[in-house]
Design an enzyme around this catalytic site. Sequence first.
Site, PDB file in Angstrom:
ATOM      1  N   TYR A   2      -1.873  -0.712  10.661  1.00  0.00           N
ATOM      2  CA  TYR A   2      -1.994  -1.072   9.245  1.00  0.00           C
ATOM      3  C   TYR A   2      -0.785  -0.560   8.454  1.00  0.00           C
ATOM      4  O   TYR A   2      -0.164  -1.317   7.702  1.00  0.00           O
ATOM      5  CB  TYR A   2      -3.286  -0.492   8.670  1.00  0.00           C
ATOM      6  CG  TYR A   2      -3.429  -0.739   7.188  1.00  0.00           C
ATOM      7  CD1 TYR A   2      -3.692  -2.008   6.695  1.00  0.00           C
ATOM      8  CD2 TYR A   2      -3.271   0.307   6.275  1.00  0.00           C
ATOM      9  CE1 TYR A   2      -3.806  -2.235   5.328  1.00  0.00           C
ATOM     10  CE2 TYR A   2      -3.391   0.087   4.910  1.00  0.00           C
ATOM     11  CZ  TYR A   2      -3.654  -1.191   4.444  1.00  0.00           C
ATOM     12  OH  TYR A   2      -3.759  -1.424   3.096  1.00  0.00           O
TER      13      TYR A   2
ATOM     14  N   SER B 250       0.858  -1.194   0.000  1.00  0.00           N
ATOM     15  CA  SER B 250       0.000   0.000   0.000  1.00  0.00           C
ATOM     16  C   SER B 250       0.889   1.237   0.000  1.00  0.00           C
ATOM     17  O   SER B 250       2.049   1.180   0.422  1.00  0.00           O
ATOM     18  CB  SER B 250      -0.854  -0.006   1.273  1.00  0.00           C
ATOM     19  OG  SER B 250      -1.487   1.237   1.449  1.00  0.00           O
TER      20      SER B 250
HETATM   21  N1  LIG Z   1      -8.581  -0.662  -1.193  1.00  0.00           N
HETATM   22  C1  LIG Z   1      -7.594   0.116  -0.869  1.00  0.00           C
HETATM   23  O1  LIG Z   1      -7.724   1.353  -0.794  1.00  0.00           O
HETATM   24  C2  LIG Z   1      -6.229  -0.481  -0.650  1.00  0.00           C
HETATM   25  C3  LIG Z   1      -5.120   0.350  -0.806  1.00  0.00           C
HETATM   26  C4  LIG Z   1      -3.856  -0.195  -0.619  1.00  0.00           C
HETATM   27  C5  LIG Z   1      -3.714  -1.522  -0.300  1.00  0.00           C
HETATM   28  N2  LIG Z   1      -4.813  -2.320  -0.133  1.00  0.00           N
HETATM   29  C6  LIG Z   1      -4.597  -3.727   0.186  1.00  0.00           C
HETATM   30  O2  LIG Z   1      -5.224  -4.522  -0.792  1.00  0.00           O
HETATM   31  C7  LIG Z   1      -5.416  -5.838  -0.258  1.00  0.00           C
HETATM   32  C8  LIG Z   1      -6.806  -6.314  -0.626  1.00  0.00           C
HETATM   33  O3  LIG Z   1      -7.759  -5.462  -0.028  1.00  0.00           O
HETATM   34  P1  LIG Z   1      -8.975  -4.867  -0.866  1.00  0.00           P
HETATM   35  O4  LIG Z   1      -8.738  -3.413  -1.043  1.00  0.00           O
HETATM   36  O5  LIG Z   1      -9.193  -5.718  -2.043  1.00  0.00           O
HETATM   37  O6  LIG Z   1     -10.135  -4.980   0.232  1.00  0.00           O
HETATM   38  P2  LIG Z   1     -11.345  -6.006   0.388  1.00  0.00           P
HETATM   39  O7  LIG Z   1     -12.250  -5.869  -0.757  1.00  0.00           O
HETATM   40  O8  LIG Z   1     -11.847  -5.746   1.760  1.00  0.00           O
HETATM   41  O9  LIG Z   1     -10.637  -7.443   0.324  1.00  0.00           O
HETATM   42  C9  LIG Z   1      -9.929  -7.982   1.406  1.00  0.00           C
HETATM   43  C10 LIG Z   1      -9.743  -9.458   1.178  1.00  0.00           C
HETATM   44  O10 LIG Z   1      -8.957  -9.994   2.273  1.00  0.00           O
HETATM   45  C11 LIG Z   1      -9.600 -11.163   2.750  1.00  0.00           C
HETATM   46  N3  LIG Z   1      -9.339 -11.377   4.174  1.00  0.00           N
HETATM   47  C12 LIG Z   1      -9.502 -10.499   5.181  1.00  0.00           C
HETATM   48  N4  LIG Z   1      -9.269 -11.108   6.361  1.00  0.00           N
HETATM   49  C13 LIG Z   1      -8.964 -12.398   6.087  1.00  0.00           C
HETATM   50  C14 LIG Z   1      -8.659 -13.525   6.879  1.00  0.00           C
HETATM   51  N5  LIG Z   1      -8.651 -13.469   8.227  1.00  0.00           N
HETATM   52  N6  LIG Z   1      -8.398 -14.706   6.277  1.00  0.00           N
HETATM   53  C15 LIG Z   1      -8.430 -14.787   4.913  1.00  0.00           C
HETATM   54  N7  LIG Z   1      -8.720 -13.755   4.110  1.00  0.00           N
HETATM   55  C16 LIG Z   1      -8.991 -12.578   4.692  1.00  0.00           C
HETATM   56  C17 LIG Z   1     -11.098 -10.913   2.512  1.00  0.00           C
HETATM   57  O11 LIG Z   1     -11.796 -12.146   2.417  1.00  0.00           O
HETATM   58  P3  LIG Z   1     -12.820 -12.746   3.518  1.00  0.00           P
HETATM   59  O12 LIG Z   1     -13.451 -11.587   4.230  1.00  0.00           O
HETATM   60  O13 LIG Z   1     -13.766 -13.541   2.695  1.00  0.00           O
HETATM   61  O14 LIG Z   1     -11.959 -13.593   4.397  1.00  0.00           O
HETATM   62  C18 LIG Z   1     -11.070 -10.219   1.162  1.00  0.00           C
HETATM   63  O15 LIG Z   1     -11.051 -11.165   0.132  1.00  0.00           O
HETATM   64  C19 LIG Z   1      -5.192  -5.718   1.251  1.00  0.00           C
HETATM   65  O16 LIG Z   1      -3.940  -6.279   1.565  1.00  0.00           O
HETATM   66  C20 LIG Z   1      -5.192  -4.219   1.493  1.00  0.00           C
HETATM   67  O17 LIG Z   1      -4.394  -3.887   2.591  1.00  0.00           O
HETATM   68  C21 LIG Z   1      -6.069  -1.824  -0.301  1.00  0.00           C
END
Ligand SMILES: NC(=O)c1ccc[n+]([C@@H]2O[C@H](COP(=O)([O-])OP(=O)(O)OC[C@H]3O[C@@H](n4cnc5c(N)ncnc54)[C@H](OP(=O)(O)O)[C@@H]3O)[C@@H](O)[C@H]2O)c1
Length: 261
Positions: free
Chosen positions: A157, A144
Amino acid sequence: MTPAVPRRVVLITGASSGFGSTFARRFAKQGADLVLVARRRDRLETLARDLAAAFGTTTTVMATDLSQPGAAQALVDDLGERGITVDALVNSAGFGTAGPFAEEDLGRITDEIQVNVMALTQLSLLLLPQLTASPAGLLLNVSSTAAYQPLPNIAVYAATKAFVTALTEAIWQESRGTSLQVLALAPGPTQTEFFAAAGSERFKVGQMLTVDQVVDAAFVALGRRSSPPSLVVGSRNRATAMFARLAPARLALLVSARLTA
Ligand SMILES: NC(=O)c1ccc[n+]([C@@H]2O[C@H](COP(=O)([O-])OP(=O)(O)OC[C@H]3O[C@@H](n4cnc5c(N)ncnc54)[C@H](OP(=O)(O)O)[C@@H]3O)[C@@H](O)[C@H]2O)c1
């Protein structure tokens, strides 16, 4: 008859939503088979059915809670028992928690560190021999822009993402001269379920990137002859990340506190 070329197998954590599910669709479209990991089995199974219908993808669904210590090892043991060898690993599972550090819940931040740091690191290490042995080896860790400076009000985070970028960039260097591609992908705020899960309404939809913009940028970077160790997506995000790396700590903290207030 020429023997069939084995299809690339891509394991994606966090595949039930956001970046993970979009990476799954893109790799499936390229002809890969998939191993999908997250807790919400129903979502993974629906995605698997869609991808089978659209691209003929063979998908193994492994509903797993990566906050459980030992989950990564159990996952790799399970793959071994099923005879699945992985060519590419996309660690996308992760979440954040908005609010001052003093008010964080101990159980939640323990889970956050376990998912964002421990499971990602353990899967990277345990699967590295398979990724390195593959002619199409890839380790893509979703970090991120939060990695580039301490972030008051989402402190744990940001610290976990600083770890992810540092780890991944070091593995990139160690892998030079091999066929393994390594990338720390650093999106800025993007339209996924992330902010709802983090309990933050900080960004309006128009202020965020789309998942497709981020995933497109990742594939462009990976398509280069020499892909970079990390990729910050978006020119404004790149400028902010560079400022945070070069500015004195007090100034960087002042600016980041304004961003996350
Ligand atoms: N969106 C942003 O602004 C942003 C920016 C920078 C980086 N990121 C990073 O991008 C990555 C993906 O996030 P996203 O933005 O796509 O958000 P998201 O839509 O909330 O997806 C998060 C994913 O992580 C999984 N997850 C969460 N807790 C888990 C657990 N205990 N065991 C297994 N899986 C788990 C969730 O699946 P389940 O709930 O089904 O387990 C979901 O598939 C993350 O690492 C986040 O830090 C996001």
